[in-house]
Design a protein around this motif. Structure first.
Motif, PDB file in Angstrom:
ATOM      1  N   PRO A 107      32.457  28.308 -19.251  1.00 24.13           N
ATOM      2  CA  PRO A 107      31.945  27.407 -20.291  1.00 24.13           C
ATOM      3  C   PRO A 107      32.556  27.782 -21.647  1.00 24.13           C
ATOM      4  CG  PRO A 107      30.156  28.486 -19.071  1.00 24.13           C
ATOM      5  CD  PRO A 107      31.412  29.221 -18.757  1.00 24.13           C
ATOM      6  N   ILE A 108      33.353  26.882 -22.197  1.00 25.54           N
ATOM      7  CA  ILE A 108      34.062  27.186 -23.432  1.00 25.54           C
ATOM      8  C   ILE A 108      33.098  27.543 -24.559  1.00 25.54           C
ATOM      9  CG2 ILE A 108      35.635  26.224 -25.165  1.00 25.54           C
ATOM     10  CD1 ILE A 108      36.901  24.548 -22.976  1.00 25.54           C
ATOM     11  N   LYS A 109      31.887  27.000 -24.528  1.00 24.57           N
ATOM     12  CA  LYS A 109      30.924  27.256 -25.608  1.00 24.57           C
ATOM     13  C   LYS A 109      30.608  28.737 -25.771  1.00 24.57           C
ATOM     14  CE  LYS A 109      26.896  26.583 -22.610  1.00 24.57           C
ATOM     15  NZ  LYS A 109      25.757  25.726 -22.283  1.00 24.57           N
ATOM     16  N   CYS A 110      30.800  29.539 -24.722  1.00 24.03           N
ATOM     17  CA  CYS A 110      30.487  30.963 -24.814  1.00 24.03           C
ATOM     18  C   CYS A 110      31.411  31.698 -25.777  1.00 24.03           C
ATOM     19  CB  CYS A 110      30.590  31.621 -23.435  1.00 24.03           C
ATOM     20  SG  CYS A 110      29.195  31.280 -22.390  1.00 24.03           S
ATOM     21  N   ASN A 111      32.651  31.281 -25.805  1.00 27.39           N
ATOM     22  CA  ASN A 111      33.619  31.889 -26.726  1.00 27.39           C
ATOM     23  C   ASN A 111      34.813  30.952 -26.837  1.00 27.39           C
ATOM     24  OD1 ASN A 111      35.492  33.553 -28.124  1.00 27.39           O
ATOM     25  ND2 ASN A 111      34.389  35.357 -27.388  1.00 27.39           N
ATOM     26  N   GLU A 138      35.748  20.479 -27.221  1.00 26.26           N
ATOM     27  CA  GLU A 138      35.993  21.420 -26.121  1.00 26.26           C
ATOM     28  C   GLU A 138      36.790  20.755 -25.004  1.00 26.26           C
ATOM     29  OE1 GLU A 138      32.077  24.316 -26.722  1.00 26.26           O
ATOM     30  OE2 GLU A 138      32.227  23.048 -24.937  1.00 26.26           O
ATOM     31  N   LEU A 139      36.585  19.469 -24.788  1.00 25.89           N
ATOM     32  CA  LEU A 139      37.368  18.745 -23.790  1.00 25.89           C
ATOM     33  C   LEU A 139      38.848  18.761 -24.151  1.00 25.89           C
ATOM     34  CD1 LEU A 139      37.585  16.935 -21.293  1.00 25.89           C
ATOM     35  CD2 LEU A 139      37.061  14.968 -22.762  1.00 25.89           C
ATOM     36  N   LEU A 140      39.156  18.629 -25.439  1.00 26.25           N
ATOM     37  CA  LEU A 140      40.557  18.659 -25.869  1.00 26.25           C
ATOM     38  C   LEU A 140      41.173  20.032 -25.635  1.00 26.25           C
ATOM     39  CD1 LEU A 140      40.309  16.632 -29.211  1.00 26.25           C
ATOM     40  CD2 LEU A 140      40.965  15.814 -26.942  1.00 26.25           C
ATOM     41  N   ILE A 141      40.390  21.095 -25.884  1.00 29.37           N
ATOM     42  CA  ILE A 141      40.882  22.442 -25.594  1.00 29.37           C
ATOM     43  C   ILE A 141      41.216  22.582 -24.110  1.00 29.37           C
ATOM     44  CG2 ILE A 141      40.216  24.881 -25.465  1.00 29.37           C
ATOM     45  CD1 ILE A 141      38.496  24.422 -27.968  1.00 29.37           C
ATOM     46  N   ALA A 142      40.278  22.143 -23.275  1.00 27.79           N
ATOM     47  CA  ALA A 142      40.468  22.275 -21.825  1.00 27.79           C
ATOM     48  C   ALA A 142      41.670  21.477 -21.346  1.00 27.79           C
ATOM     49  CB  ALA A 142      39.205  21.828 -21.096  1.00 27.79           C
TER      50      ALA A 142
END
Length: 648
Positions: A107-111, A138-142
């Motif tokens: 989960p990107i939200k963790c870090n 976060e979708l764009l990061i992924a």
């Protein structure tokens, strides 16, 4: 093989004593221990691998002009955590002869830090580890980082039209995004986006379970939970997808029962319920194939292995075994093919890999030195001196009369109150009041050393150690670097990183740099509970006293704020080198004062110009010399380029 050096000991204190005191062998046994020099030893690939002396590492970073506070990220630990997670599920799948596979996502939200997410994607390729996004950003990061067609991209959170359309197009790009329906109105948006683009996304449904959860995040489950569909809503969503010809794209069931699950029994109940929902979705015609058990895999912050908020009553292998065995049993009973198992374990992956190291700037304590007796002292001061003398005549620990100690403390408090009343009425001066306060605390100190260790102590006496404790001023902002300690009372292991072959003689807590009374660290791990004070050493002159906060790699960096405009610390990514040393993969400099000012829309150049104009005016009025004006501008220019934290 050469024999290891004997462990050094000072003041009848060994590193084994420190290991027990700070519970390092409980919460840190996989990666942290103490070496013969009395310093923390970091073993990023486990106790059998190469190690680093943390104190030596910090000194070498200081010589590179990377000063405390420092956030040290050990990327080998990050990789080892992912390896252990997959290894646990591999063992469980083999043991139970599970005919499916496991695919984890982070989960990107963790870090959300770029180097952290990049490292996770890079080091986990062999396991096709994926990512979970909870927002459009976060979708764009992924999408930019996750180029493995076998890795899952779980799309959670609130979704508008653009979010859904982006996920559909990402599927055409060769990614594997699964849009998880978390609100019923998202179904219509998915149907409309599919019609517009002419292509559909992979679809998942998040279920609201009726099973009860536990711990701080227990409201993540149940009818009142923030996300997810109730059973009637799931039925309605399935019918809508079926009518739109999209039921064939429904491939995943998702649930989440809260972060930091402390009791494994909670997970078992939720798994049983979710398994039967999965089976029913299969019977309704959805292909399914994936069951996402969400996050929640807990961290044993205090090493107590208990079902408390700072611990867990299960291991990583216990967790994997229960997930695999429960789902296997339910599917087998109903003659349904087992699904690919998915979990979103961010805390369990990223907590261990970073250490916040900060220096102590100084200490303060209640003044308890006694001043010499002078003539004509007021009666309250005389009484306090007599009380202190009587305490010196009491036996030490053995044979102590608790009632007499309680009486002496009551007397001391009464005499102090008498002195304060006399001061308020103008009968005594400041010097007499100061004597009264110091003598009161001298009595408290004399009492504290006489209290027996294994006897029930009255509450008033039990509080003496806390009242006498030292305040250690830490060169950090907890609102920036450890916000969970303030916001939700999260406990992290905190301890000195050196001098661990010396007996800590002080009880203390930490105050940070912010002008906020909540800016403190005053809860520390204990055996299944919290204690308000931690054992620390006296400061040595001309020597840094360095403290480490461990297991803080999840959430702390992304939730920190700019309280009092303290910005990010220097962050260093460290990898073990093949020759047994280490290399710095990435160095991310902390925020400068100019950067945090600009973040609040203050123009640093304009600030300088205003000071320059004010200086010129002061020079004209004869209030400021030209040399001093130049010195002021140089100080400000230099300060704007420097860290927000205190430096030499």
């Amino acid at each position: 093989m050469s024999k290891s050096k004997p462990l050094t000991k000072k003041n009848d204190w060994s590193v084994e004593d420190s290991t027990v005191l700070y519970r390092l062998d409980k919460w840190g046994k996989d990666y942290f221990s103490i070496n013969e020099s009395g310093n923390i030893k970091v073993s990023p690939t486990g106790p059998e691998g190469d190690s680093l002396d943390l104190m030596v590492l910090v000194k070498e970073l200081n010589s590179r002009n990377l000063k405390s506070p420092l956030l040290l990220r050990f990327d080998d630990i990050l990789e080892d955590r992912i390896k252990k997670l997959h290894g646990a599920f591999k063992n469980a799948i083999s043991h139970y002869e599970y005919e499916g596979e496991y695919k984890g996502v982070f989960p990107i939200k963790c870090n959300q830090q770029r180097h952290v997410v990049e490292e996770i994607v890079t080091c986990s390729r062999e396991w096709h580890f994926g990512l979970e996004a909870g927002s459009k950003a976060e979708l764009l990061i992924a999408l930019s980082l996750l180029d493995d067609p076998e890795a899952l991209l779980i799309c959670n959170g609130y979704k508008d039209k653009r979010y859904i359309e982006t996920s559909i197009l990402a599927r055409q790009l060769g990614r594997k995004p699964i849009v998880v329906i978390e609100q019923l109105d998202e179904v219509d948006r998915i149907i409309n986006a599919t019609k517009k683009i002419g292509s559909a996304p992979f679809i998942g449904i998040r279920a609201k379970l009726s099973s009860q959860s536990s711990g701080r995040w227990s409201n993540s489950i149940g009818e009142k939970s923030k996300f997810g569909l109730s059973i009637p809503e799931i039925s309605q969503a399935v019918q809508q997808l079926k009518d739109a010809g999209l039921l064939k794209e429904l491939i995943l069931l998702h649930f989440h029962i809260g972060s930091q699950i402390n009791d494994i029994a909670v997970l078992k109940n939720a798994l049983q319920e979710a398994s039967h929902i999965y089976i029913e979705l299969k019977r309704l015609g959805a292909p399914m194939g994936h069951l996402d058990v969400g996050g929640g895999l807990g961290i044993d912050y205090d090493g107590s292995r208990t079902a408390t908020q700072a611990s867990t009553n299960y291991s990583l292998q216990n967790y994997a075994n229960d997930v695999v065995a429960t789902i296997q049993e339910c599917c087998k009973e109903n003659q349904v093919q087992v699904p690919t198992l998915v979990s979103e374990n961010g805390r369990a992956v990223s907590s261990h890999f970073s250490i916040l190291v900060f220096n102590v700037l100084g200490t303060s304590s209640i003044p308890s030195d006694t001043r010499a007796t002078t003539e004509h002292e007021c009666l309250s001061v005389q009484n306090l001196r007599q009380t202190l003398r009587s305490l010196s005549e009491e036996p030490h620990n053995i044979g102590v009369d608790i009632s007499r100690l309680q009486e002496a403390w009551n007397d001391a408090l009464k005499f102090k109150e008498d002195a304060l009343a006399a001061f308020r009425l103008g009968y005594i001066g400041l010097e007499e009041r100061a004597k009264a306060e110091q003598l009161t605390w001298a009595c408290a100190k004399a009492l504290a050393v006489k209290l027996p260790k294994d006897t029930l102590i009255p509450e008033e006496l039990n509080a003496l150690n806390a009242a006498l404790a030292e305040t250690y001023y830490a060169n950090i902002s907890i609102f920036r670097s450890a916000p969970d300690t303030w916001a939700i009372g999260q406990l992290f292991p905190i301890m000195p990183i050196h001098r661990l072959n010396e007996k800590p003689t002080q009880l203390g807590h930490f105050a940070d740099l912010t002008c906020d009374s909540d800016g403190k660290l005053s809860k520390f791990i204990d055996n299944g509970q919290a204690k308000s004070l931690i054992e620390l050493h006296r400061l040595n002159s001309n020597e840094d006293y360095l403290i480490g906060m461990f297991l803080g790699g999840a959430y702390q960096e992304v939730m920190g704020n700019l309280h009092n405009l303290f910005g990010s610390t220097n962050s260093i990514h460290i990898r073990m080198a093949k020759n047994g040393g280490y290399k710095l993969d990435h160095v991310i400099r902390g925020d400068t004062k100019a950067e945090v000012l600009n973040a609040m829309e203050h123009d640093s150049e304009q600030l300088l110009e205003r000071l320059r104009i004010a200086s010129e005016s002061a020079i004209q009025q004869g209030k400021l010399k030209i040399n001093d004006a130049q010195r002021l501008i140089e100080h400000v220019e230099t300060s704007l380029r420097q860290s927000t934290y205190l430096q030499e």
